[in-house]
Design a protein around this motif. Structure first.
Motif, PDB file in Angstrom:
ATOM      1  N   THR A 121       0.853  -1.189   0.000  1.00 20.19           N
ATOM      2  CA  THR A 121       0.000   0.000   0.000  1.00 20.19           C
ATOM      3  C   THR A 121       0.888   1.237   0.000  1.00 20.19           C
ATOM      4  O   THR A 121       2.013   1.201   0.527  1.00 20.19           O
ATOM      5  CB  THR A 121      -0.917   0.049   1.232  1.00 20.19           C
ATOM      6  N   PRO A 122       0.432   2.358  -0.577  1.00 14.70           N
ATOM      7  CA  PRO A 122       1.229   3.586  -0.519  1.00 14.70           C
ATOM      8  C   PRO A 122       1.436   4.044   0.916  1.00 14.70           C
ATOM      9  O   PRO A 122       0.593   3.811   1.793  1.00 14.70           O
ATOM     10  CB  PRO A 122       0.380   4.598  -1.313  1.00 14.70           C
ATOM     11  N   ASP A 123       2.559   4.670   1.170  1.00 16.62           N
ATOM     12  CA  ASP A 123       2.866   5.178   2.498  1.00 16.62           C
ATOM     13  C   ASP A 123       1.894   6.311   2.839  1.00 16.62           C
ATOM     14  O   ASP A 123       1.705   7.234   2.047  1.00 16.62           O
ATOM     15  CB  ASP A 123       4.302   5.701   2.553  1.00 16.62           C
ATOM     16  N   PRO A 124       1.246   6.289   3.995  1.00 15.77           N
ATOM     17  CA  PRO A 124       0.252   7.323   4.312  1.00 15.77           C
ATOM     18  C   PRO A 124       0.836   8.711   4.509  1.00 15.77           C
ATOM     19  O   PRO A 124       0.109   9.700   4.422  1.00 15.77           O
ATOM     20  CB  PRO A 124      -0.391   6.809   5.612  1.00 15.77           C
ATOM     21  N   ALA A 125       2.127   8.800   4.763  1.00 11.62           N
ATOM     22  CA  ALA A 125       2.739  10.104   5.020  1.00 11.62           C
ATOM     23  C   ALA A 125       3.354  10.705   3.760  1.00 11.62           C
ATOM     24  O   ALA A 125       3.170  11.893   3.473  1.00 11.62           O
ATOM     25  CB  ALA A 125       3.790   9.987   6.117  1.00 11.62           C
ATOM     26  N   THR A 126       4.112   9.887   3.003  1.00  6.36           N
ATOM     27  CA  THR A 126       4.849  10.423   1.856  1.00  6.36           C
ATOM     28  C   THR A 126       4.593   9.662   0.563  1.00  6.36           C
ATOM     29  O   THR A 126       5.284   9.916  -0.425  1.00  6.36           O
ATOM     30  CB  THR A 126       6.357  10.415   2.147  1.00  6.36           C
ATOM     31  N   PHE A 127       3.671   8.718   0.559  1.00  5.08           N
ATOM     32  CA  PHE A 127       3.298   7.952  -0.625  1.00  5.08           C
ATOM     33  C   PHE A 127       4.328   6.889  -0.985  1.00  5.08           C
ATOM     34  O   PHE A 127       3.982   5.789  -1.382  1.00  5.08           O
ATOM     35  CB  PHE A 127       3.058   8.886  -1.815  1.00  5.08           C
ATOM     36  N   ILE A 128       5.628   7.203  -0.848  1.00  3.72           N
ATOM     37  CA  ILE A 128       6.664   6.257  -1.260  1.00  3.72           C
ATOM     38  C   ILE A 128       7.542   5.789  -0.101  1.00  3.72           C
ATOM     39  O   ILE A 128       8.396   4.932  -0.298  1.00  3.72           O
ATOM     40  CB  ILE A 128       7.564   6.865  -2.358  1.00  3.72           C
ATOM     41  N   GLY A 129       7.372   6.326   1.078  1.00  2.49           N
ATOM     42  CA  GLY A 129       8.168   5.887   2.216  1.00  2.49           C
ATOM     43  C   GLY A 129       9.353   6.807   2.477  1.00  2.49           C
ATOM     44  O   GLY A 129       9.884   7.452   1.573  1.00  2.49           O
ATOM     45  N   ARG A 130       9.796   6.819   3.746  1.00  4.57           N
ATOM     46  CA  ARG A 130      10.856   7.748   4.155  1.00  4.57           C
ATOM     47  C   ARG A 130      12.170   7.489   3.435  1.00  4.57           C
ATOM     48  O   ARG A 130      12.830   8.413   2.955  1.00  4.57           O
ATOM     49  CB  ARG A 130      11.079   7.631   5.662  1.00  4.57           C
ATOM     50  N   GLY A 131      12.564   6.208   3.320  1.00  9.12           N
ATOM     51  CA  GLY A 131      13.840   5.912   2.669  1.00  9.12           C
ATOM     52  C   GLY A 131      13.839   6.298   1.196  1.00  9.12           C
ATOM     53  O   GLY A 131      14.825   6.843   0.688  1.00  9.12           O
ATOM     54  N   LYS A 132      12.745   6.034   0.485  1.00  5.99           N
ATOM     55  CA  LYS A 132      12.667   6.384  -0.936  1.00  5.99           C
ATOM     56  C   LYS A 132      12.632   7.896  -1.144  1.00  5.99           C
ATOM     57  O   LYS A 132      13.098   8.405  -2.157  1.00  5.99           O
ATOM     58  CB  LYS A 132      11.432   5.731  -1.566  1.00  5.99           C
ATOM     59  N   VAL A 133      12.095   8.612  -0.155  1.00  7.90           N
ATOM     60  CA  VAL A 133      12.088  10.078  -0.270  1.00  7.90           C
ATOM     61  C   VAL A 133      13.514  10.610  -0.250  1.00  7.90           C
ATOM     62  O   VAL A 133      13.871  11.512  -1.019  1.00  7.90           O
ATOM     63  CB  VAL A 133      11.253  10.697   0.869  1.00  7.90           C
ATOM     64  N   ASP A 134      14.369  10.043   0.611  1.00  2.00           N
ATOM     65  CA  ASP A 134      15.766  10.486   0.653  1.00  2.00           C
ATOM     66  C   ASP A 134      16.461  10.188  -0.679  1.00  2.00           C
ATOM     67  O   ASP A 134      17.224  11.018  -1.195  1.00  2.00           O
ATOM     68  CB  ASP A 134      16.491   9.789   1.809  1.00  2.00           C
TER      69      ASP A 134
END
Length: 493
Positions: A121-134
């Protein structure tokens, strides 16, 4: 003072005979004849207007010197595409990303890179997850992108969190499609529908800074806010949301008036028992090209997503003289924004009220079955799933024969055509005529020769099985609608 040479007027005029031809060659060596410009169809004129100003890729708008201020060029927005793959195959995910890239290019962007990941499921906070955001932040910094487009319908909090972490603009699939619609809408109704959808989308995504932007105004009402204010603590975001609601109410009133005009025209066609055919299908499947083939409408045709948004209705006749109308509708796409479906509902109702739907699918597309499913999902939402449907597989000249055979096996009521070459058009017209509703009442009448008006209406609205000219008049047999059949009862054989 020197004497001027002898001047000969005739020789000077002869020397200028070729000047006009040279000027024409210099101005437009390969351009159209000015007399031919007036003969352009409406669609060709719209296409020329759309291409009159194009953004230029590879040019920077940043000024390196003040002297460059008059030489700046429009720069394509540089974007990175991001998707989350939650279900389906890898091919489905790649097809969705390829479509997102086409949407981004249609909106006027330059796609630098595209990434997607597998998640339950998509991450509820950032859609892609904290690690992928970095990791995405590093890609944005390295590529110089100024926008990130996400393949999904994101919550306002997700977009806000991504923008805070990536330091660039983040938009979702819905915002991208709304931007394309805003660029391509031309009619008054189309522009109002798109603006209504944009405002409904924007209303939930307003951003403010709390009390720092509270409104302090002169006057004694509501603590200085004026009439209608909520007091000095009212923030800018609250006043903006109230103004958006006011604008939404105004647009809905305008669309209601325009809907009344369309309903009046539709009732007139129904009163005259004129059958209607609606062309529906995925965007860029060739709906406008088929409309031009059927009716010579001359509407805009372009190899682009959502090239035409405004519905077009044209009248045409069957081979036996019956009149029916053909309407082109807005194209559909996977995950069509709910705001657009609601805003265009009054226009899409034309499809639900039609007698036949030409469901156009692109036979050369990598996933034509996905196109069929996406369109039928929207048709069900507007209560048009019970209307008779004829599947038209377009672009047969570019499609794989194996794909066409697979589609024909899956969809038994199908015709294969090519709007570009004309292949299969006659078969499609024959299939349409066979599906049009037939008049319900059989008749036999002896029409006097002075009642040519009734005979003409029979050709346009009924079916004539036989016709014989006699000394007393014309003996006609066939089928007609109830109103026309009742008029024919006054002329028995």
């Amino acid at each position: 003072m020197t004497n001027a040479p002898d001047f000969n007027l005739a020789e000077s005029l002869d020397a200028t005979d070729d000047w006009d031809d040279d000027a024409i060659d210099l101005v437009s060596p390969d351009g159209p004849d000015p007399e031919e410009i007036e003969e352009l169809t409406t669609g060709e004129q719209d296409l020329a207007e759309r291409h009159a100003l194009r953004r230029v890729a590879g040019l920077r708008t940043e000024l390196e010197d003040i002297t460059e201020v008059e030489y700046r060029q429009l720069r394509l927005e540089k974007v990175i595409l991001v998707g989350v793959w939650t279900s389906g195959t890898v091919q489905d995910a790649e097809n969705s990303m390829a479509e997102l890239a086409l949407l981004a290019e249609t909106a006027g962007s330059e796609v630098l890179d595209a990434i997607y990941q597998r998640r339950q499921t998509p991450d509820p906070a950032t859609f892609i997850g904290r690690g992928k955001v970095d990791g995405l932040f590093e890609i944005v910094q390295a590529s110089g992108a100024d926008t990130v487009i996400l393949d999904g319908d994101l919550a306002p909090s997700q977009l806000r969190n991504l923008e805070d972490k990536l330091k660039v603009k983040a938009i979702d699939r819905t915002g991208l499609i709304l931007d394309i619609f805003a660029q391509h809408a031309k009619s008054k109704e189309g522009q109002a529908q798109v603006e209504l959808a944009q405002l409904n989308y924007m209303k939930q995504r307003l951003r403010g800074w709390g009390g720092n932007l509270s409104r302090q105004a002169g006057g004694r009402v509501s603590g200085g806010e004026g009439i209608g204010g909520r007091g000095p603590g009212e923030t800018k975001i609250e006043t903006d949301r109230r103004r958006i609601n006011t604008k939404i109410a105004k647009l809905r009133r305008e669309l209601k008036d325009l809907k009344g005009t369309r309903e009046t025209k539709r009732q007139e066609r129904q009163r005259n028992h004129i059958p209607s055919v609606s062309i529906a299908g995925y965007t860029n499947a060739g709906k406008s090209s088929l409309l031009n083939r059927l009716t010579d409408a001359g509407v805009l045709v372009e190899d682009s997503l959502f090239a035409t948004l405004d519905p077009t209705t044209r009248r045409t006749t069957t081979r036996d003289g019956r009149i029916y109308t053909v309407s082109d509708t807005v194209g559909f796409v996977r995950h069509l924004p709910h705001q657009l479906v609601e805003a265009f509902r009054s226009t899409l109702e034309e499809v639900a009220d039609s007698d036949l739907i030409l469901h156009v699918v692109d036979g050369s597309h990598p996933d034509p079955e996905g196109q069929l499913a996406a369109v039928r999902e929207v048709l069900a939402e507007i209560h048009a799933s019970k209307v008779p449907e004829l599947v038209v597989i377009n672009k047969a000249d570019a499609a794989d024969p194996m794909v066409i055979a697979r589609l024909r096996a899956r969809e038994p009521h199908t015709v294969v055509v090519s709007a570009r070459t004309g292949e299969g058009i006659e078969d499609m017209i024959a299939a349409i005529e066979a599906e049009l509703p037939r008049p319900s009442v059989e008749f036999e009448a002896l029409l006097p020769y002075e009642r040519g008006d009734l005979l003409n209406r029979l050709h346009q609205q009924g079916e004539i099985a036989s016709m014989e000219h006699t000394g007393d008049g014309t003996v006609v047999k066939g089928r007609a609608n109830a109103d026309l059949a009742s008029e024919l009862e006054a002329y028995p054989v």
